[in-house]
Motif scaffolding. Structure first.
Motif, PDB file in Angstrom:
ATOM      1  N   TYR A   1      -1.836  13.567   0.642  1.00  0.00           N
ATOM      2  CA  TYR A   1      -0.696  12.651   0.505  1.00  0.00           C
ATOM      3  C   TYR A   1      -0.258  12.162   1.878  1.00  0.00           C
ATOM      4  CZ  TYR A   1       3.971  10.998  -0.889  1.00  0.00           C
ATOM      5  OH  TYR A   1       5.101  10.231  -1.111  1.00  0.00           O
ATOM      6  N   PHE A   2      -0.085  13.085   2.819  1.00  0.00           N
ATOM      7  CA  PHE A   2       0.382  12.681   4.130  1.00  0.00           C
ATOM      8  C   PHE A   2      -0.673  11.918   4.900  1.00  0.00           C
ATOM      9  CE2 PHE A   2       4.680  13.896   4.564  1.00  0.00           C
ATOM     10  CZ  PHE A   2       4.867  14.808   3.539  1.00  0.00           C
TER      11      PHE A   2
ATOM     12  N   ARG B   1       0.822  -1.204   0.000  1.00  0.00           N
ATOM     13  CA  ARG B   1       0.000   0.000   0.000  1.00  0.00           C
ATOM     14  C   ARG B   1       0.860   1.259   0.000  1.00  0.00           C
ATOM     15  NH1 ARG B   1      -1.494   3.784   3.220  1.00  0.00           N
ATOM     16  NH2 ARG B   1      -0.100   2.957   4.802  1.00  0.00           N
ATOM     17  N   GLY B   2       1.860   1.268   0.891  1.00  0.00           N
ATOM     18  CA  GLY B   2       2.721   2.458   0.988  1.00  0.00           C
ATOM     19  C   GLY B   2       3.433   2.744  -0.324  1.00  0.00           C
TER      20      GLY B   2
ATOM     21  N   LEU C   1       8.735  13.590   4.901  1.00  0.00           N
ATOM     22  CA  LEU C   1       8.384  12.328   4.274  1.00  0.00           C
ATOM     23  C   LEU C   1       8.820  11.156   5.146  1.00  0.00           C
ATOM     24  CD1 LEU C   1       7.289  10.845   1.818  1.00  0.00           C
ATOM     25  CD2 LEU C   1       9.555  10.973   0.802  1.00  0.00           C
TER      26      LEU C   1
ATOM     27  N   LYS D   1       1.659   9.553  -5.901  1.00  0.00           N
ATOM     28  CA  LYS D   1       1.950  10.974  -5.734  1.00  0.00           C
ATOM     29  C   LYS D   1       3.085  11.416  -6.643  1.00  0.00           C
ATOM     30  CE  LYS D   1       4.890  14.079  -3.844  1.00  0.00           C
ATOM     31  NZ  LYS D   1       6.344  14.042  -3.933  1.00  0.00           N
ATOM     32  N   GLU D   2       4.142  10.625  -6.729  1.00  0.00           N
ATOM     33  CA  GLU D   2       5.283  11.005  -7.571  1.00  0.00           C
ATOM     34  C   GLU D   2       4.847  11.106  -9.027  1.00  0.00           C
ATOM     35  OE1 GLU D   2       7.589  12.066  -5.985  1.00  0.00           O
ATOM     36  OE2 GLU D   2       8.310  10.784  -4.408  1.00  0.00           O
TER      37      GLU D   2
ATOM     38  N   ARG E   1       5.894   7.017  14.847  1.00  0.00           N
ATOM     39  CA  ARG E   1       5.631   8.040  13.830  1.00  0.00           C
ATOM     40  C   ARG E   1       4.150   8.303  13.660  1.00  0.00           C
ATOM     41  NH1 ARG E   1      10.362   5.712  11.321  1.00  0.00           N
ATOM     42  NH2 ARG E   1       9.172   4.324   9.955  1.00  0.00           N
TER      43      ARG E   1
ATOM     44  N   SER F   1       6.703   9.992   8.218  1.00  0.00           N
ATOM     45  CA  SER F   1       5.429   9.280   8.095  1.00  0.00           C
ATOM     46  C   SER F   1       5.648   7.816   8.427  1.00  0.00           C
ATOM     47  CB  SER F   1       4.885   9.438   6.680  1.00  0.00           C
ATOM     48  OG  SER F   1       5.758   8.829   5.770  1.00  0.00           O
ATOM     49  N   PRO F   2       4.583   7.106   8.784  1.00  0.00           N
ATOM     50  CA  PRO F   2       4.739   5.720   9.243  1.00  0.00           C
ATOM     51  C   PRO F   2       5.191   4.762   8.133  1.00  0.00           C
ATOM     52  CG  PRO F   2       2.550   6.548   9.769  1.00  0.00           C
ATOM     53  CD  PRO F   2       3.192   7.559   8.916  1.00  0.00           C
ATOM     54  N   VAL F   3       5.139   5.187   6.873  1.00  0.00           N
ATOM     55  CA  VAL F   3       5.564   4.310   5.786  1.00  0.00           C
ATOM     56  C   VAL F   3       7.059   4.024   5.921  1.00  0.00           C
ATOM     57  CG1 VAL F   3       5.801   4.175   3.286  1.00  0.00           C
ATOM     58  CG2 VAL F   3       3.787   5.217   4.277  1.00  0.00           C
ATOM     59  N   SER F   4       7.442   2.758   5.725  1.00  0.00           N
ATOM     60  CA  SER F   4       8.847   2.406   5.928  1.00  0.00           C
ATOM     61  C   SER F   4       9.714   2.990   4.820  1.00  0.00           C
ATOM     62  CB  SER F   4       9.016   0.888   5.946  1.00  0.00           C
ATOM     63  OG  SER F   4       8.928   0.390   4.625  1.00  0.00           O
ATOM     64  N   ARG F   5      11.007   3.096   5.105  1.00  0.00           N
ATOM     65  CA  ARG F   5      11.920   3.681   4.118  1.00  0.00           C
ATOM     66  C   ARG F   5      11.991   2.817   2.873  1.00  0.00           C
ATOM     67  NH1 ARG F   5      16.712   6.187   7.792  1.00  0.00           N
ATOM     68  NH2 ARG F   5      15.301   7.453   9.049  1.00  0.00           N
TER      69      ARG F   5
ATOM     70  N   PRO G   1       7.575   2.775  13.316  1.00  0.00           N
ATOM     71  CA  PRO G   1       6.334   3.178  12.640  1.00  0.00           C
ATOM     72  C   PRO G   1       5.231   3.556  13.619  1.00  0.00           C
ATOM     73  CG  PRO G   1       7.253   1.217  11.626  1.00  0.00           C
ATOM     74  CD  PRO G   1       8.071   1.477  12.857  1.00  0.00           C
TER      75      PRO G   1
ATOM     76  N   VAL H   1       1.025   4.416  -2.624  1.00  0.00           N
ATOM     77  CA  VAL H   1       0.744   5.819  -2.287  1.00  0.00           C
ATOM     78  C   VAL H   1       1.876   6.717  -2.767  1.00  0.00           C
ATOM     79  CG1 VAL H   1       0.456   7.450  -0.384  1.00  0.00           C
ATOM     80  CG2 VAL H   1      -0.709   5.261  -0.311  1.00  0.00           C
ATOM     81  N   VAL H   2       3.108   6.295  -2.486  1.00  0.00           N
ATOM     82  CA  VAL H   2       4.264   7.103  -2.893  1.00  0.00           C
ATOM     83  C   VAL H   2       4.322   7.201  -4.417  1.00  0.00           C
ATOM     84  CG1 VAL H   2       6.785   7.243  -2.884  1.00  0.00           C
ATOM     85  CG2 VAL H   2       5.582   6.526  -0.837  1.00  0.00           C
TER      86      VAL H   2
ATOM     87  N   LEU I   1      -0.317   8.473   3.485  1.00  0.00           N
ATOM     88  CA  LEU I   1       0.896   7.821   3.996  1.00  0.00           C
ATOM     89  C   LEU I   1       0.660   7.314   5.409  1.00  0.00           C
ATOM     90  CD1 LEU I   1       3.788  10.175   2.818  1.00  0.00           C
ATOM     91  CD2 LEU I   1       3.282   7.881   2.017  1.00  0.00           C
TER      92      LEU I   1
END
Lengths: 401, 245
Positions: free
Chosen positions: B102-103, A4-5, A222, A12-13, B78, A225-229, B75, A8-9, B106
């Motif tokens: 967006y945020f 999912r993350g 960025l 947006k990009e 955050r 946010s809870p999304v992992s790297r 996580p 989302v990224v 996320l």
């Protein structure tokens, strides 16, 4: 790991980048408009110029006209040639392209026609210069015709027929099907175009998504946010890959379209009958593209990794330029004639897909090589992607300032 | 609630060798108060806050936010933290709405809840009139509100502000200051760093003076003033530094 993350990224990009003028230009405008324009316009102009040069009567100087006046009269009557008065300065006039060629008829030419000692007719020209070639060719053709006449006369005098000159004929016949001929011709160019266009199309995206984030100051928020790297970097990587693939597909389509359109225009302007002597195999193209996918993945990952090191877009560009130069070398090597694909070369990245694309488009499918290439390319791609993901975890890289 | 115990963060720098940016810092922040980190540039404030926000990993010590360790439950931490440093760091080509969306996404907010929250925030911050304007075309004040909305979208209970008024003029700074106060009114845990004495004096309930990676004194503004025998916070600060060295 949840996808999912990443989605989302990536979403947006994609939306963000499609609003950027520079991306639209490098990803869409250049492949779709500029390339065909260049090909058609320059192609058209050069065709016209060649035609014009061929049709214009060539200015030729005759030296030693007095040695064969009747012959020179015949020369004057040729529409392809326009005889100009003799001047001693002919070498400079030819070099300065004021006249196209000069022909020197030696003393005793007419006497030599009926004797055993051959006379030498010299044609002076400007080597490599197109118009001079046309002029010299016209003169040479004329003198060859005169030579043939003289030969016929000698044979007749010896009561022999002209068939004495032709004990046997030698003819060349092409047996390779059009697909193979075409494949060999453009098989080397297509992978080169794919490699070049995928890099240029993806480069800007990669820079904007990494160094650009640092420049704008958005990278911290960025990462908060809870999304992992890992998900973030994979989302960005997908965007860069999309840019690479899109630019490549658009470039190839527009190149293909231009070639078809160009050959149609050529056919209509020269009164029909000019057909391309080759055919490009659509199935082969699809296979080539499949073989190239791991390479595109590798490029996208490498571009992201390199841009991550940079603190600014300009710095990122300075890291990426050497990469492009390094990649061009094996890509060009693939176009060289005589380079044969074997299992060793199958392991060299970029070079291997260059060579195999040429083979695939010629209809040669060596499954062993193809498997080796696909597997090794995929390994390199996975390594590059792993490297990019690893880099994105490192604080020193993310927070360089 | 923020609990920091013996936090250390070391970097290796090619030129300077081992840099101890944060060297044994301990403090606690409770909800409903504004805790200020006061120090000069390079004192270690930003590094400390970045560790709290899970942007950096501690070299030693531990940090827990609402009972969750920042290293082991990144996580989760955050999800509960809102981080604001420069109020003008926005994605220029996105609209105000898309930026906040967006945020929200996320943070894993379901679409319907996200849209409802956006409406509520935009109303509260008076953002409806420019919600479809591209961020790079907004005025500074509008950009600040977008940043604030972005920080609040997932309704975090812990707010971390890293020199948020840096480079802003008086009027622009007031918006941020007002926002920070509101966070306290709503019972959030607020930590805020600055080197502007007046701001710290006006806003903070408790302060920690940070210098060269270490915490020199901690206490309420009143306590520090009486301890160092001066009303002027700048003097308090200088004397606190002298006391350490």
């Amino acid at each position: 790991m949840s996808w999912r993350g990443i989605g989302v990224v990536f979403g947006k990009e994609l939306r963000d980048l499609l609003r950027d003028r520079r991306t639209i230009i490098s990803m869409i405008v250049i492949p779709v408009l500029v390339i065909p324009l260049l090909m058609l316009v320059f192609g058209g102009i050069s065709v016209k110029m060649v035609k014009k040069a061929a049709e214009e009567p060539a200015k030729v100087m005759v030296l030693g006209e007095e040695h064969a006046p009747a012959l020179v009269e015949r020369l004057r009557e040729l529409p392809r040639i326009s005889v100009v008065p003799a001047e001693p300065d002919y070498t400079n006039l030819i070099s300065d392209r004021k006249i196209r060629a000069a022909v020197e008829i030696p003393e005793g030419f007419l006497a030599a026609l009926t004797s055993d000692a051959p006379a030498e007719v010299r044609i002076y020209h400007y080597q490599g210069e197109m118009k001079s070639q046309f002029g010299a060719d016209a003169v040479r053709d004329f003198f060859n015709a005169v030579k043939d006449e003289a030969v016929s006369n000698r044979l007749a005098a010896a009561q022999l027929g002209t068939e004495v000159l032709r004990p046997f004929t030698v003819t060349r016949m092409n047996v390779a099907p059009p697909k193979k001929v075409g494949g060999n011709l453009i098989g080397g160019i297509i992978p080169y175009v794919i490699i070049l266009m995928s890099l240029t199309g993806a480069m800007y995206a990669a820079i904007d998504l990494t160094a650009g984030e640092k420049e704008r100051g958005t990278i911290e928020t960025l990462l908060c946010s809870p999304v992992s790297r890992t998900q973030i970097v994979l989302g960005k990587f997908l965007m860069v890959l999309t840019a690479a693939v899109a630019t490549t597909v658009l470039s190839l389509s527009s190149m293909g379209g231009s070639i078809v359109l160009g050959s149609r225009l050529l056919a209509s302007s020269s009164g029909g009958g000019v057909k391309l002597p080759f055919v490009v195999d659509a199935g082969g193209l699809v296979m080539v593209f499949t073989m190239m996918m791991p390479i595109l993945v590798m490029f996208a990952a490498l571009l992201i990794a390199l841009s991550l090191f940079a603190r600014s877009s300009k710095e990122a560009q300075s890291y990426i330029s050497p990469l492009m130069i390094i990649v061009i070398i094996p890509a060009v090597a693939g176009m060289l004639p005589g380079v044969e694909l074997d299992y060793v070369l199958s392991l060299i990245p970029v070079l291997n897909v260059s060579l195999v694309s040429k083979e695939i488009l010629s209809g040669t499918l060596h499954w062993g090589h193809m498997a080796a290439i696909f597997v090794s390319s995929s390994v390199y791609a996975a390594a590059a992607l792993g490297f990019a993901v690893w880099l994105f975890q490192r604080e020193t890289v993310l927070f360089r300032s | 609630m923020i609990e920091v115990r013996q936090l250390a963060k070391h970097f290796r720098d090619r030129k300077r060798g081992l840099v101890k940016a944060v060297d044994g810092v301990s403090f606690t922040c409770t909800p409903g108060e504004i805790f200020g980190l006061l120090g000069i540039n390079g004192a270690g404030k930003t590094t400390t806050l970045r560790v709290l926000a899970t942007l950096l990993q501690p070299t030693a010590g531990s940090v827990s936010i609402d009972g969750r360790d920042v290293v082991r439950e990144g996580p989760e931490v955050r999800k509960r933290v809102g981080f604001l440093s420069t109020a003008t760091a926005l994605y220029g080509r996105l609209t105000a709405r898309e930026m906040v969306e967006y945020f929200g996404r996320l943070n894993g907010m379901p679409e319907a809840a996200l849209q409802a929250r956006i409406d509520e925030l935009f109303t509260r911050l008076e953002m409806h009139e420019f919600r479809d304007g591209r961020c790079d075309k907004l005025s500074t004040g509008q950009k600040q509100r977008v940043s604030i909305a972005r920080t609040l979208i997932h309704d975090p209970q812990v707010m971390i502000f890293d020199e948020p008024t840096n480079g802003l003029d008086v009027l622009a700074a007031r918006t941020i200051v007002q926002f920070i106060r509101e966070c306290r009114e709503r019972g959030k845990t607020v930590i805020f760093s600055s080197h502007v004495m007046s701001e710290v004096a006006r806003l903070c309930d408790r302060i920690a003076v940070v210098h060269q990676g270490r915490m020199s004194v901690t206490g309420t503004v009143a306590e520090l003033r009486s301890h160092f025998g001066t009303e002027d916070l700048e003097d308090v600060f200088i004397r606190a530094l002298e006391a350490t060295t």
